[in-house]
Design an enzyme around this catalytic site. Structure first.
Site, PDB file in Angstrom:
ATOM      1  CG  ASP A 105      11.024  15.517  27.900  1.00  0.00           C
ATOM      2  OD1 ASP A 105      10.602  15.161  28.603  1.00  0.00           O
ATOM      3  OD2 ASP A 105      11.673  16.649  27.755  1.00  0.00           O
ATOM      4  CD  GLU A 139       9.743  17.991  33.417  1.00  0.00           C
ATOM      5  OE1 GLU A 139       9.658  18.428  34.413  1.00  0.00           O
ATOM      6  OE2 GLU A 139      10.768  17.585  32.885  1.00  0.00           O
TER       7      GLU A 139
END
Length: 428
Positions: free
Chosen positions: A100, A195
């Site tokens: 991400d 994350e």
């Protein structure tokens, strides 16, 4: 018929080329084309559909370069194996990166470009909007004069955090497959979602991963080697007010926004991110919303030292109590949640894994820079879950914003460090 066969072969070759024989720059540019911004408000894992689309692409790629046991679970966690090619008994190690990108700025449809042989001048990112990466504000870019710098057009972040780490790991695995003369033990690869919203390790199966230790490729500038990070907590203070017609509000109205402003002014003004560095902790206001009747302030609380971290949380609760003492019980309510802790406690008993990475950097011509992370990483939580996991540079700078950049040569060096670590485990 022959024309059909020709076009089919061209199509098949294009698919194969998408996954193999890409250099690290091509791979990185392909990765950043996927929109994978995470979102803490969806209550899903992965939090956004683009991450699963990207995960499926990576699964195909990992299979195509020769890795085994490649799978992605329902939450978007990828695991794969590079089998051992040595008869020696060596530990299984891992390399981890996240898919991400930060929600702090749009990562949709970035337009990356390479500034070849950077000359040391300011870089005009967007002529129409006058967006310039200025050396006066970002002098670290002067470290890379003569190198090739990947930047965007200033409308989005780049995504080097952490797609540079992904590209480095995949490229290193492809290199090891292509060079069986380099002996290594079993290597596990793990790619995680979310994350950037603090959820990257939420569903990571450490037992299934099966590594004795691992490294996240999620650091910044070339040479960074980190095994200390912040202790972290999130805090949300909600303020309850009373709304009355302003013409008749005397001794009746309680404006929750004014109370929230008073609380914010009680936070020590020099204990904020813009006034701290190194091992200094802070309180950081990340969001504010309000009406007369209800307002909220969201903060993150950070400190490397666990005792100071606990004192910061107590001080925060004390300030909430002061507001309630002045304006009445229940005016302010606090939601406080620990997010992660300093991994140093878990790494110190196995410092040989730091020595291994340090020596690998030196061997490939990188000067190690051992420093604390002024932030967090999946590795900190994974370390507390039983997988010691220090952090190695991915090469990028100015993460989470329009001035993010990554030198191509830094990514190549990170890839070399991965290869050297894999090789060194068998030597040691």
């Amino acid at each position: 018929k022959n024309e059909f066969v020709y076009h089919f072969c061209v199509f098949l070759c294009s698919i194969i080329k998408n996954h193999t024989n890409m250099n690290i720059t091509e791979r990185f540019l392909k990765y950043v084309s996927f929109t994978t911004t995470s979102d803490e408000n969806t209550n899903m894992t992965p939090s956004t559909p683009g991450q699963m689309i990207f995960a499926k692409y990576l699964v195909d790629e990992l299979k195509s370069i020769g890795l085994t046991e490649v799978d992605v679970d329902k939450n978007g966690y990828i695991m794969a194996t590079l089998p051992s090619n040595t008869k020696k008994e060596v530990p299984t190690i891992g390399f981890i990166a996240h898919m991400d990108t930060s929600p702090d700025m749009s990562g949709k449809n970035p337009k990356p470009r390479i500034v070849a042989n950077y000359d040391g001048n300011d870089i005009l990112l967007n002529e129409e909007k006058g967006i310039v990466l200025e050396t006066a504000k970002y002098p670290e870019i002067l470290l890379y004069i003569g190198q090739d710098i990947v930047v965007t057009d200033g409308n989005t972040l780049l995504g080097a955090d952490d797609k540079a780490g992904l590209a480095e790991i995949v490229s290193a695995m492809e290199y090891l497959v292509a060079h069986p003369e380099i002996k290594h033990g079993k290597i596990r690869v793990g790619f995680t979602p979310d994350e950037e919203i603090g959820q990257g390790a939420d569903h990571f199966d450490v037992e299934k991963f099966g590594a004795e230790w691992a490294y996240t490729m999620d650091g910044g500038e070339i040479g960074e080697l980190e095994f200390e990070n912040f202790n972290a907590a999130s805090a949300k203070v909600t303020f309850k007010g009373v709304n009355v017609h302003p013409g008749y509000a005397r001794h009746k109205m309680l404006n929750s926004m004014r109370v929230a402003h008073q609380f914010a002014s009680m936070i020590p003004r020099h204990e904020t991110p813009e006034h701290t560095e190194g091992y200094e902790g802070f309180f950081h206001l990340t969001n504010m919303e309000g009406t007369v009747e209800k307002s909220s302030l969201s903060y993150i609380i950070r400190d490397h030292d666990r005792d100071r971290f606990e004192r910061r949380k107590k001080e925060f609760a004390h300030l909430v109590n002061k507001i309630n003492s002045e304006f009445g019980e229940g005016t302010a309510t606090l939601e406080l949640r620990d997010q992660y802790y300093n991994m140093r406690e878990k790494i110190e008993p196995v410092m040989h894994i730091i020595d291994l990475a340090f020596n690998a950097m030196t061997d490939v011509g990188v000067t190690p820079k051992v420093k604390p992370i002024r932030g967090g990483t999946d590795g900190s939580r994974l370390s507390y879950m039983g997988l010691p996991c220090p952090n190695i540079f991915a090469g990028g700078h100015n993460f989470h914003g329009r001035f993010e950049f990554v030198p191509v040569q830094s990514m190549k060096k990170a890839m070399q460090v991965i290869v050297k670590i894999a090789e060194s485990v068998t030597i040691d």
